[in-house]
Design an enzyme around this catalytic site. Structure first.
Site, PDB file in Angstrom:
ATOM      1  N   LYS A  45      33.905  37.966  24.595  1.00 26.47           N
ATOM      2  CA  LYS A  45      34.577  36.976  25.428  1.00 26.47           C
ATOM      3  C   LYS A  45      35.963  36.632  24.888  1.00 26.47           C
ATOM      4  CE  LYS A  45      35.510  33.884  28.411  1.00 26.47           C
ATOM      5  NZ  LYS A  45      35.909  34.329  29.766  1.00 26.47           N
ATOM      6  N   LEU A  73      38.984  31.029  30.550  1.00 30.10           N
ATOM      7  CA  LEU A  73      38.891  31.362  29.118  1.00 30.10           C
ATOM      8  C   LEU A  73      38.073  30.360  28.313  1.00 30.10           C
ATOM      9  CD1 LEU A  73      42.537  32.575  28.399  1.00 30.10           C
ATOM     10  CD2 LEU A  73      40.468  33.983  28.534  1.00 30.10           C
ATOM     11  N   ASN A 100      38.375  40.598  21.943  1.00 26.30           N
ATOM     12  CA  ASN A 100      39.324  40.286  23.010  1.00 26.30           C
ATOM     13  C   ASN A 100      39.997  38.952  22.701  1.00 26.30           C
ATOM     14  OD1 ASN A 100      39.966  38.945  25.804  1.00 26.30           O
ATOM     15  ND2 ASN A 100      39.838  41.134  26.204  1.00 26.30           N
ATOM     16  N   CYS A 131      45.340  37.272  31.822  1.00 28.48           N
ATOM     17  CA  CYS A 131      44.405  36.371  32.478  1.00 28.48           C
ATOM     18  C   CYS A 131      45.136  35.516  33.503  1.00 28.48           C
ATOM     19  CB  CYS A 131      43.701  35.481  31.463  1.00 28.48           C
ATOM     20  SG  CYS A 131      42.428  34.523  32.270  1.00 28.48           S
ATOM     21  N   LYS A 166      45.770  44.716  26.996  1.00 28.39           N
ATOM     22  CA  LYS A 166      45.065  44.673  28.281  1.00 28.39           C
ATOM     23  C   LYS A 166      45.986  44.114  29.357  1.00 28.39           C
ATOM     24  CE  LYS A 166      40.894  43.170  30.590  1.00 28.39           C
ATOM     25  NZ  LYS A 166      39.534  42.637  30.420  1.00 28.39           N
ATOM     26  N   THR A 194      41.635  41.187  36.216  1.00 32.37           N
ATOM     27  CA  THR A 194      41.319  40.817  37.601  1.00 32.37           C
ATOM     28  C   THR A 194      42.574  40.668  38.458  1.00 32.37           C
ATOM     29  OG1 THR A 194      41.255  38.529  36.883  1.00 32.37           O
ATOM     30  CG2 THR A 194      39.154  39.682  37.026  1.00 32.37           C
ATOM     31  N   GLY A 218      35.009  43.490  40.613  1.00 34.93           N
ATOM     32  CA  GLY A 218      33.837  44.092  41.233  1.00 34.93           C
ATOM     33  C   GLY A 218      34.189  45.361  41.996  1.00 34.93           C
ATOM     34  N   GLY A 266      32.593  45.537  33.855  1.00 36.51           N
ATOM     35  CA  GLY A 266      32.593  44.078  33.814  1.00 36.51           C
ATOM     36  C   GLY A 266      31.569  43.443  34.728  1.00 36.51           C
TER      37      GLY A 266
HETATM   38  C1  LIG Z   1      33.492  36.059  34.778  1.00 35.49           C
HETATM   39  C2  LIG Z   1      34.595  36.913  34.208  1.00 35.49           C
HETATM   40  C3  LIG Z   1      35.236  36.519  33.026  1.00 35.49           C
HETATM   41  C4  LIG Z   1      36.249  37.297  32.483  1.00 35.49           C
HETATM   42  N1  LIG Z   1      36.833  36.905  31.307  1.00 35.49           N
HETATM   43  C5  LIG Z   1      37.767  37.715  30.719  1.00 35.49           C
HETATM   44  C6  LIG Z   1      38.307  37.394  29.428  1.00 35.49           C
HETATM   45  O1  LIG Z   1      37.936  36.392  28.806  1.00 35.49           O
HETATM   46  N2  LIG Z   1      39.243  38.222  28.894  1.00 35.49           N
HETATM   47  C7  LIG Z   1      39.652  39.374  29.540  1.00 35.49           C
HETATM   48  O2  LIG Z   1      40.476  40.107  29.007  1.00 35.49           O
HETATM   49  N3  LIG Z   1      39.145  39.702  30.751  1.00 35.49           N
HETATM   50  C8  LIG Z   1      38.223  38.912  31.350  1.00 35.49           C
HETATM   51  N4  LIG Z   1      37.681  39.285  32.573  1.00 35.49           N
HETATM   52  C9  LIG Z   1      38.154  40.513  33.238  1.00 35.49           C
HETATM   53  C10 LIG Z   1      37.218  41.684  32.987  1.00 35.49           C
HETATM   54  O3  LIG Z   1      37.110  41.983  31.609  1.00 35.49           O
HETATM   55  C11 LIG Z   1      37.703  42.933  33.755  1.00 35.49           C
HETATM   56  O4  LIG Z   1      39.004  43.279  33.289  1.00 35.49           O
HETATM   57  C12 LIG Z   1      37.780  42.739  35.250  1.00 35.49           C
HETATM   58  O5  LIG Z   1      36.739  41.912  35.699  1.00 35.49           O
HETATM   59  C13 LIG Z   1      37.754  44.052  36.042  1.00 35.49           C
HETATM   60  O6  LIG Z   1      36.577  44.807  35.792  1.00 35.49           O
HETATM   61  P1  LIG Z   1      35.229  44.710  36.687  1.00 35.49           P
HETATM   62  O7  LIG Z   1      35.630  44.867  38.118  1.00 35.49           O
HETATM   63  O8  LIG Z   1      34.349  45.782  36.174  1.00 35.49           O
HETATM   64  O9  LIG Z   1      34.693  43.344  36.432  1.00 35.49           O
HETATM   65  C14 LIG Z   1      36.656  38.496  33.147  1.00 35.49           C
HETATM   66  C15 LIG Z   1      36.016  38.875  34.325  1.00 35.49           C
HETATM   67  C16 LIG Z   1      34.992  38.121  34.857  1.00 35.49           C
HETATM   68  C17 LIG Z   1      34.312  38.573  36.127  1.00 35.49           C
END
Ligand SMILES: Cc1cc2nc3c(=O)[nH]c(=O)nc-3n(C[C@H](O)[C@H](O)[C@H](O)COP(=O)(O)O)c2cc1C
Ligand SMILES: Cc1cc2nc3c(=O)[nH]c(=O)nc-3n(C[C@H](O)[C@H](O)[C@H](O)COP(=O)(O)OP(=O)(O)OC[C@H]3O[C@@H](n4cnc5c(N)ncnc54)[C@H](O)[C@@H]3O)c2cc1C
Ligand code: FES
Lengths: 306, 246
Positions: A45, A73, A100, A131, A166, A194, A218, A266
């Site tokens: 996280k 965060l 991370n 973020c 990232k 995201t 997603g 993710g």
């Molecule tokens: C609930 C949630 C919390 C996330 N928290 C972080 C984070 O703390 N740091 C980070 O770099 N990315 C964070 N992300 C982004 C994911 O690591 C990832 O880059 C993004 O969701 C795209 O991948 P996915 O479609 O497989 O989820 C978060 C995503 C979700 C859904």
């Protein structure tokens, strides 16, 4: 199993599958469910200098083939991560973990990375400059090549571990930012974080999420993520970690063909806690069907194949 | 926690917009009243959390009662006997029955009533004298009243419009004496109970969830004892822990 292994910045992964930050906590919710040592590694996280509660709730909105989150965060801060989470993780995970890190100033990034650099179990630092949830925070670093490069330099000066930057997809030219990070000394690039999104409840007329907007992730984002991975992988020579919507062994292979050395998963973990386990289990059969002996051979294949 | 495929044994309308869904499958992880399951619905990305209303470990079946409030619950109500659903079970901490005392009071409102049935059953099995106050908007929406009576609970029903039982809110019909209370329902009701109740008690809270098992931090709340995840450290919290945010 040998056919699944890849090298990520000098560290061998048994397979390229890596749960993405923010969807896997500090690992042990999943460790209670399956043996997380089957993973290549995982990214924990997003961790900051100070503890954070994050945004008000509701923080979650459902979308067609995806979701929006505005967690903001939430994390216990780097000191507690080192004092409590990492020792606990050691009990159930025997590989290097990806740390991370997020921050709100160059000093924040350097402070947090310097502390995590001393942790033996940390194999890589994945620095989130993307973020979208925090006002005036991470977002601004990831949206310009200069500020992104400044973060790279700040972090590289305090750590010997591989630094993976990232990137945010919410930019006009992601290649320019990736190239700037590489030039500033980044050891790898991971993407995508995201996409900024929003939902409105038509019954109340109000945004679903308290913070109004949040990060969209997603399966729906997969084609956008794949395109960006392809563009970036063809512009830099450091390894690229691809992510965004990955939910199956086939998706992993597609990301690797686009140029990813490893692949993060993710949101899929949230709807199926065994998602990564299933992907790893399915990979050999899918590779066999496609006549692929070694995943490391297919990295960037799409550009070579025309 | 367990993820499994469950077969629908019953999915029937029991009150206006309210359905009883009985699922057959592995219920071994369902241990305490107040826990919930998270159901994957065809065509919807996120799962839907629903409280366990009853569980039969011998027969291997779990019952939930849900109100149709949106597209997901609407789609769920269209599914028929024999169809299958993917369900994550054994989620959440559940109510602590060890603090019940001899005369526990259960206070439920609307879609918050279902988990109290499993709780009442557990407390009756322990030999407690259980009082139940159930609040609804109107007569057509009243459900589970007979089932609570069949367990031997003392039951009071309130309706906001006075079309059935006591006119008003649950807080207008609380008994004079009780040893401890347990409650679940809409937030305004929980706040009213929090202000009115004379004893210690436990509240079941709700929040929009990403995962339901502690991975995403989507459901966090502030409490007097720190930040908690409603899906993991909750959904049940002690009265003294709760900090209402508004
Ligand atoms: C609930 C949630 C919390 C996330 N928290 C972080 C984070 O703390 N740091 C980070 O770099 N990315 C964070 N992300 C982004 C994911 O690591 C990832 O880059 C993004 O969701 C795209 O991948 P996915 O479609 O497989 O989820 C978060 C995503 C979700 C859904
Ligand atoms: C721990 C817990 C236990 C619950 N137990 C019950 C129960 O026993 N009976 C019952 O009728 N309802 C219960 N609910 C509420 C139920 O989950 C929602 O009514 C349902 O998810 C609505 O889905 P929808 O698609 O019809 O609504 P929509 O509004 O279309 O749903 C959109 C999204 O919002 C979420 N959502 C909407 N309303 C709520 C809500 N009130 N709480 C949490 N998420 C919500 C949905 O899960 C979905 O992700 C419970 C909620 C929680 C958190
Ligand atoms: S819903 Fe994901 S942590 Fe509670």
């Amino acid at each position: 199993m040998g056919g699944l292994s890849v090298d990520l910045c000098g560290i061998r992964l048994d397979n390229p599958v890596i749960p993405a930050s923010g969807t896997f906590g500090y690992g042990y919710e999943f460790a209670a469910y399956y043996d997380i040592n089957v993973l290549g590694t995982f990214s924990f996280k997003g961790t900051t200098r100070e503890p954070r509660f994050g945004n008000p709730t509701p923080r979650i909105a459902e979308c067609t083939a995806g979701m929006i989150n505005a967690v903001g965060l939430q994390n216990p801060g780097v000191d507690q991560v080192i004092r409590e989470e990492l020792p606990r993780l050691k009990q159930c995970f025997h590989k290097k973990v990806m740390a991370n890190v997020s921050g709100f100033s160059l000093e924040d990034y350097a402070y947090t990375c310097e502390k995590l650099d001393r942790e033996e179990q940390v194999g890589w630092l994945e620095v989130n400059i993307s973020c979208p949830n925090v006002h005036g925070g991470g977002m601004s670093f990831g949206t310009s090549p200069d500020t992104a490069a400044a973060v790279v330099r700040a972090v590289k000066s305090v750590t010997k571990k591989p630094v993976i930057m990232k990137l945010s997809p919410n930019v006009t030219d992601i290649v320019a930012i990736a190239v700037a990070c590489e030039k500033a000394g980044a050891d790898g690039i991971s993407l995508i974080n995201t996409l900024l999104g929003m939902r409105i409840d038509i019954r109340t007329g109000k945004p679903v999420i308290a913070n109004k907007m949040g990060g969209f992730s997603g399966p729906a984002v997969f084609p956008v993520a794949l395109r960006m991975v392809y563009q970036v992988a063809n512009a830099v020579s450091v390894p690229v970690i691809g992510m965004g919507g990955v939910a199956s062994a086939e998706d992993v292979i597609e990301m690797m063909l686009a140029g990813a050395t490893a692949v993060e998963v993710g949101t899929a973990n949230l709807v199926d806690p065994a998602a990564c386990l299933h992907i790893i289990r399915d990979l050999p059969a899918v590779m066999e069907k496609l006549h692929m002996d070694r995943l490391s051979d297919i990295i960037g294949g799409a550009a070579r194949n025309g | 926690m367990k993820d499994g495929i469950y077969t629908i044994a019953e999915n029937s309308l029991i009150a206006a917009g309210v359905y009883k869904l009985r699922l057959v499958g592995d219920v071994s992880e369902i241990r305490k009243p107040g826990q919930f399951i998270n159901i994957r619905l065809p065509g919807f990305y996120l799962r839907r959390p629903l409280s366990v209303c009853d569980v039969d470990h011998g027969a291997g079946c779990v019952t939930v009662v849900y109100k149709v409030v949106g597209k997901g619950t609407q789609a769920l109500s269209q599914l028929g006997t024999g169809e299958t659903l993917q369900v994550l079970s054994g989620l959440g901490n559940g109510y602590d029955v060890s603090v019940a005392g001899d005369k526990p009071l259960l206070i439920g409102g609307g879609a918050g009533v279902p988990p109290l049935y499993f709780l009442a059953k557990t407390l009756k099995d322990m030999g407690k004298d259980v009082a139940v106050v159930l609040g609804f908007n109107t007569k057509d929406e009243v459900f589970l009243e007979k089932e609570f009576r069949a367990l031997g609970c003392r039951v009071t029903v309130t309706t906001v419009d006075g079309s059935y039982g006591v006119k008003g809110f649950v807080t207008d019909a609380l008994p004079a004496a009780y040893s401890c209370f347990y409650t679940c329902g809409p937030e305004p009701m929980l706040k009213a109970v929090w202000k009115t109740a004379q004893t210690g008690g436990q509240f079941s809270l709700e929040e929009r969830m990403g995962c339901g098992f502690g991975a995403c931090m989507g459901c966090s709340c502030r409490t007097k004892t720190g930040y908690k995840r409603i899906c993991k450290e909750g959904p049940v919290f002690n009265k003294e822990e709760i900090l209402w945010e508004d």
